[in-house]
Enzyme design. Structure first.
Site, mmCIF file in Angstrom:
data_model
loop_
_atom_site.group_PDB
_atom_site.id
_atom_site.type_symbol
_atom_site.label_atom_id
_atom_site.label_comp_id
_atom_site.label_asym_id
_atom_site.label_seq_id
_atom_site.Cartn_x
_atom_site.Cartn_y
_atom_site.Cartn_z
ATOM 1 N N THR A 245 -10.222 -14.515 6.388
ATOM 2 C CA THR A 245 -10.816 -13.233 6.503
ATOM 3 C C THR A 245 -10.447 -12.257 5.446
ATOM 4 O O THR A 245 -10.827 -10.939 5.331
ATOM 5 C CB THR A 245 -10.241 -12.586 7.913
ATOM 6 O OG1 THR A 245 -8.515 -12.567 7.804
ATOM 7 C CG2 THR A 245 -10.557 -13.338 9.036
ATOM 8 N N GLU B 135 -11.328 -0.301 7.394
ATOM 9 C CA GLU B 135 -12.076 0.618 6.867
ATOM 10 C C GLU B 135 -12.622 1.551 8.308
ATOM 11 O O GLU B 135 -13.243 1.224 9.183
ATOM 12 C CB GLU B 135 -13.411 0.251 6.273
ATOM 13 C CG GLU B 135 -12.857 -0.531 5.118
ATOM 14 C CD GLU B 135 -14.041 -1.206 4.315
ATOM 15 O OE1 GLU B 135 -15.274 -1.335 4.935
ATOM 16 O OE2 GLU B 135 -13.967 -1.567 3.349
ATOM 17 N N ASN C 126 -17.358 1.292 3.780
ATOM 18 C CA ASN C 126 -17.820 0.073 3.713
ATOM 19 C C ASN C 126 -18.915 -0.143 2.809
ATOM 20 O O ASN C 126 -19.318 -1.049 2.338
ATOM 21 C CB ASN C 126 -18.381 -0.476 4.725
ATOM 22 C CG ASN C 126 -18.413 -1.947 4.932
ATOM 23 O OD1 ASN C 126 -17.414 -2.561 4.401
ATOM 24 N ND2 ASN C 126 -19.390 -2.458 5.565
#
Length: 390
Positions: free
Chosen positions: A186, A266, A385
């Protein structure tokens, strides 16, 4: 509390100009031995970045002496030229390390490469290779913190950890704040240990650890092209732990880093643990937890401090897990707002003013359990992002 806490490792982090901000962007972790065992897990995305393809080959060889990592560019979707850039990075790193310490005498096949940043653009190789040379010169036992800082992208803080065994340790660093979704891995993560352990033992411990940690976090359901988790062993402690001991320490380190990643996701204002109990099997529990973690209606409701259990139940219903809709219970922060698939305690009792949120879903279909960790979805996610793509 870094990758250089275990004996036998040095690290460095330097600014090479890959980031327009001028922040550090090249990290190097070196295993001085005596051993050089390696294990790795990688993204399951079929679109894999050049450094992932390279490092998969290197890990297959069973010996890695160095890991060079860069932020400021993913080197993904860059074609054969991008793979050549990765190969050149490994060759340059090996040559620079051998020149600085001839006793290492390593080749490109003993250098893993990791990259993170924007997809689709080639790296500025002169700057990167210059950064590698600076990192080699800056290697030290105190270099773990600078190395962790150099791999940050939209992260607000470095992620580092240490787990202590009996006379040996596991250290780690990771980066990741977006595109955090399971299917291994991840993010970028380097774990080190001074335990005596060969590639097979390291691989077994790492896969067992990642299965219940990194593979159980899901920030936004987006799987990166560059995800890599590496575990290096120097053997410098002279102690060979049992398989259970090694797995326990590696799992503890991975769990700590996974929680740091979710905490720094985020735009997140909530850190959410979704515990699924009473499942017919572990796969069912994971599927249900993941379906809730990825449900944008659930995530936005929690951002708005709304204990909307109906959205949770609706997400559970999209899965193939074994359960009866009229038999599911749901609790939010300890309040059982749903019993038997219908309203129960007053949802107004649920306090969502804090950052931590605990959701428990009892399927009443068996004895298996699993926990998935995620975060809410706020207005800030889109802004944060937009800066990076892997």
């Amino acid at each position: 509390m870094t990758v250089t806490t275990p004996r036998g490792f040095r690290a460095a982090g330097v600014a090479a100009g890959l980031k327009t901000s001028g922040a550090s962007d090249v990290a190097l972790v070196v295993n001085d031995g005596p051993d050089a065992g390696i294990a790795g897990v990688f993204t399951a995305n079929r679109v894999k970045a050049a450094p992932v393809l390279w490092t998969q080959q290197v890990v297959h060889g069973g010996v890695v002496r160095a890991v060079v990592l860069n932020s400021g560019g993913a080197n993904a979707c860059t074609g054969p030229a991008g793979f050549q850039d990765t190969h050149a990075t490994a060759e340059h790193t090996a040559a620079a390390l051998t020149a600085s310490s001839p006793r290492l005498m390593l080749g490109a096949g003993e250098v893993a490469v990791c990259s993170t940043g924007l997809i689709g653009e080639r790296l500025p190789m002169p700057a990167l290779l210059s950064g590698v040379r600076d990192a080699v010169r800056g290697l030290s036992r105190d270099g773990g913190q600078p190395a962790a800082e150099a791999i940050m992208t939209t992260d607000t803080r470095p992620k580092i950890t240490v787990a202590v065994g009996s006379g040996w340790t596991v250290g780690g660093m990771a980066k990741g704040a977006g595109m955090l979704a399971p299917a291994m891995a991840t993010m970028l993560c380097v774990l080190t240990t001074d335990a005596v352990a060969g590639p097979e033992a390291l691989d077994a411990a790492l896969r067992a650890a990642t299965r219940v940690t990194f593979d159980r976090i899901d920030s936004d359901g987006c799987m990166s092209t560059n995800d890599t988790v590496l575990l290096l062993a120097s053997g410098a402690s002279g102690i060979e732990p049992t398989a259970a001991e090694l797995t326990a320490a590696v799992t503890a380190a991975c769990h700590d880093l996974a929680q740091q990643l979710i905490a720094d996701a985020e735009g997140a204002t909530k850190q959410i643990a979704i515990e699924v109990t009473g499942a017919a099997g572990e796969d069912d529990a994971v599927e249900v937890g993941r379906s809730v973690a990825r449900n944008n209606l659930v995530k936005t409701a929690l951002f708005g401090n709304d204990p909307n259990w109906g959205r949770i139940l609706a997400a559970v219903g999209t899965t193939a897990a074994v359960f009866e809709p009229d038999g599911v219970d749901v609790a939010i922060n300890g309040v059982w707002v749903c019993r038997g698939g219908a309203a129960a305690e007053d949802r107004a009792k649920v306090d969502l003013t804090g950052r931590d949120v605990a959701i428990r879903i009892d399927l009443h279909a068996g004895d298996a359990t699993a926990t998935i960790w995620t975060n809410d979805l706020s207005h800030a996610y889109v802004h944060e992002n937009s800066a990076y793509s892997s």
